[in-house]
Design a protein around this motif. Structure first.
Motif, PDB file in Angstrom:
ATOM      1  N   ILE A  45       0.843  -1.200   0.000  1.00 16.13           N
ATOM      2  CA  ILE A  45       0.000   0.000   0.000  1.00 16.13           C
ATOM      3  C   ILE A  45       0.878   1.250   0.000  1.00 16.13           C
ATOM      4  N   ALA A  46       1.942   1.224   0.777  1.00 13.57           N
ATOM      5  CA  ALA A  46       2.877   2.355   0.798  1.00 13.57           C
ATOM      6  C   ALA A  46       3.519   2.537  -0.570  1.00 13.57           C
ATOM      7  N   PHE A  47       3.941   1.434  -1.174  1.00 15.88           N
ATOM      8  CA  PHE A  47       4.540   1.524  -2.504  1.00 15.88           C
ATOM      9  C   PHE A  47       3.559   2.139  -3.502  1.00 15.88           C
ATOM     10  N   GLU A  48       2.325   1.680  -3.480  1.00 16.35           N
ATOM     11  CA  GLU A  48       1.330   2.177  -4.432  1.00 16.35           C
ATOM     12  C   GLU A  48       1.138   3.680  -4.280  1.00 16.35           C
ATOM     13  N   ALA A  49       1.081   4.162  -3.046  1.00 19.24           N
ATOM     14  CA  ALA A  49       0.884   5.596  -2.808  1.00 19.24           C
ATOM     15  C   ALA A  49       2.074   6.411  -3.307  1.00 19.24           C
ATOM     16  N   VAL A  50       3.278   5.954  -3.022  1.00 22.26           N
ATOM     17  CA  VAL A  50       4.460   6.681  -3.485  1.00 22.26           C
ATOM     18  C   VAL A  50       4.550   6.613  -5.004  1.00 22.26           C
ATOM     19  N   ALA A  51       4.254   5.471  -5.591  1.00 21.13           N
ATOM     20  CA  ALA A  51       4.313   5.322  -7.045  1.00 21.13           C
ATOM     21  C   ALA A  51       3.295   6.232  -7.740  1.00 21.13           C
ATOM     22  N   ARG A  52       2.156   6.431  -7.117  1.00 24.18           N
ATOM     23  CA  ARG A  52       1.116   7.287  -7.700  1.00 24.18           C
ATOM     24  C   ARG A  52       1.472   8.765  -7.557  1.00 24.18           C
ATOM     25  N   HIS A  53       1.955   9.152  -6.392  1.00 27.71           N
ATOM     26  CA  HIS A  53       2.278  10.559  -6.133  1.00 27.71           C
ATOM     27  C   HIS A  53       3.677  10.947  -6.613  1.00 27.71           C
ATOM     28  N   LEU A  54       4.577   9.954  -6.658  1.00 28.43           N
ATOM     29  CA  LEU A  54       6.003  10.209  -6.897  1.00 28.43           C
ATOM     30  C   LEU A  54       6.517  11.293  -5.948  1.00 28.43           C
ATOM     31  N   HIS A  55       6.051  11.156  -4.697  1.00 33.40           N
ATOM     32  CA  HIS A  55       6.409  12.130  -3.664  1.00 33.40           C
ATOM     33  C   HIS A  55       6.171  11.473  -2.308  1.00 33.40           C
ATOM     34  N   PHE A  56       7.223  11.340  -1.516  1.00 35.43           N
ATOM     35  CA  PHE A  56       7.096  10.648  -0.230  1.00 35.43           C
ATOM     36  C   PHE A  56       6.232  11.418   0.764  1.00 35.43           C
ATOM     37  N   ARG A  57       6.379  12.726   0.850  1.00 37.93           N
ATOM     38  CA  ARG A  57       5.597  13.500   1.817  1.00 37.93           C
ATOM     39  C   ARG A  57       4.109  13.420   1.500  1.00 37.93           C
ATOM     40  N   LYS A  58       3.741  13.585   0.232  1.00 36.85           N
ATOM     41  CA  LYS A  58       2.327  13.522  -0.151  1.00 36.85           C
ATOM     42  C   LYS A  58       1.743  12.139   0.104  1.00 36.85           C
ATOM     43  N   ALA A  59       2.514  11.112  -0.189  1.00 35.74           N
ATOM     44  CA  ALA A  59       2.043   9.744   0.059  1.00 35.74           C
ATOM     45  C   ALA A  59       1.871   9.500   1.563  1.00 35.74           C
ATOM     46  N   ALA A  60       2.815   9.987   2.359  1.00 29.24           N
ATOM     47  CA  ALA A  60       2.718   9.824   3.811  1.00 29.24           C
ATOM     48  C   ALA A  60       1.489  10.540   4.362  1.00 29.24           C
ATOM     49  N   GLU A  61       1.233  11.743   3.864  1.00 24.71           N
ATOM     50  CA  GLU A  61       0.040  12.482   4.302  1.00 24.71           C
ATOM     51  C   GLU A  61      -1.229  11.720   3.944  1.00 24.71           C
ATOM     52  N   GLU A  62      -1.285  11.197   2.726  1.00 26.47           N
ATOM     53  CA  GLU A  62      -2.470  10.434   2.308  1.00 26.47           C
ATOM     54  C   GLU A  62      -2.699   9.220   3.199  1.00 26.47           C
ATOM     55  N   LEU A  63      -1.621   8.540   3.546  1.00 29.08           N
ATOM     56  CA  LEU A  63      -1.727   7.326   4.360  1.00 29.08           C
ATOM     57  C   LEU A  63      -1.860   7.614   5.850  1.00 29.08           C
ATOM     58  N   GLY A  64      -1.623   8.864   6.237  1.00 26.74           N
ATOM     59  CA  GLY A  64      -1.737   9.235   7.641  1.00 26.74           C
ATOM     60  C   GLY A  64      -0.609   8.690   8.496  1.00 26.74           C
ATOM     61  N   ILE A  65       0.573   8.596   7.908  1.00 26.78           N
ATOM     62  CA  ILE A  65       1.735   8.129   8.661  1.00 26.78           C
ATOM     63  C   ILE A  65       2.866   9.145   8.493  1.00 26.78           C
ATOM     64  N   ALA A  66       3.849   9.047   9.353  1.00 28.68           N
ATOM     65  CA  ALA A  66       5.010   9.937   9.265  1.00 28.68           C
ATOM     66  C   ALA A  66       5.867   9.543   8.065  1.00 28.68           C
ATOM     67  N   GLN A  67       6.508  10.534   7.471  1.00 30.57           N
ATOM     68  CA  GLN A  67       7.340  10.267   6.306  1.00 30.57           C
ATOM     69  C   GLN A  67       8.465   9.261   6.595  1.00 30.57           C
ATOM     70  N   PRO A  68       9.141   9.340   7.753  1.00 31.11           N
ATOM     71  CA  PRO A  68      10.184   8.333   8.022  1.00 31.11           C
ATOM     72  C   PRO A  68       9.624   6.900   8.070  1.00 31.11           C
ATOM     73  N   ALA A  69       8.404   6.741   8.578  1.00 34.02           N
ATOM     74  CA  ALA A  69       7.798   5.407   8.612  1.00 34.02           C
ATOM     75  C   ALA A  69       7.510   4.910   7.191  1.00 34.02           C
ATOM     76  N   LEU A  70       7.048   5.802   6.346  1.00 32.75           N
ATOM     77  CA  LEU A  70       6.791   5.446   4.952  1.00 32.75           C
ATOM     78  C   LEU A  70       8.093   5.076   4.247  1.00 32.75           C
ATOM     79  N   THR A  71       9.112   5.870   4.446  1.00 37.44           N
ATOM     80  CA  THR A  71      10.417   5.591   3.843  1.00 37.44           C
ATOM     81  C   THR A  71      10.928   4.234   4.293  1.00 37.44           C
ATOM     82  N   ARG A  72      10.727   3.917   5.564  1.00 40.30           N
ATOM     83  CA  ARG A  72      11.170   2.616   6.093  1.00 40.30           C
ATOM     84  C   ARG A  72      10.399   1.473   5.437  1.00 40.30           C
TER      85      ARG A  72
END
Length: 92
Positions: free
Chosen positions: A14-41
């Motif tokens: 799910i994290a991969f899909e969000a980043v792949a769609r946004h091509l932006h880690f911060r925007k994907a993290a906001e959409e998923l409601g998690i911190a950017q470092p957690a998404l990056t991990r």
């Protein structure tokens, strides 16, 4: 099932899909409601499990590598098939 499949987690996909769609880690993290470092991990863990990178990262941009594009292309079917399986199991 193989060991690779057993190591994957839905939240990584799910994290991969969000980043792949946004091509932006911060925007994907906001959409998923998690911190950017957690998404990056999650993405780093997924890449480690798969054994190859999915994204090209620089200080300013994120782009999909060929491997990432292939995974992005297959994920909607995987998610749809899983939803269908859950619905069929519920009605059984």
């Amino acid at each position: 099932m193989n060991a690779l499949f057993n190591s994957l987690k839905w939240n990584q996909l799910i994290a991969f899909e969000a980043v792949a769609r946004h091509l932006h880690f911060r925007k994907a993290a906001e959409e998923l409601g998690i911190a950017q470092p957690a998404l990056t991990r999650r993405i780093s863990d997924l890449e480690e499990i798969l054994g190859y990178p999915l994204f090209e990262r620089s200080t300013r941009t994120v782009s999909l590598l060929a491997q990432g594009q292939m995974l992005k292309d297959y994920l909607p079917k995987l998610f749809d098939d899983f939803d269908s399986a859950l619905a069929q199991a519920k009605s059984a």
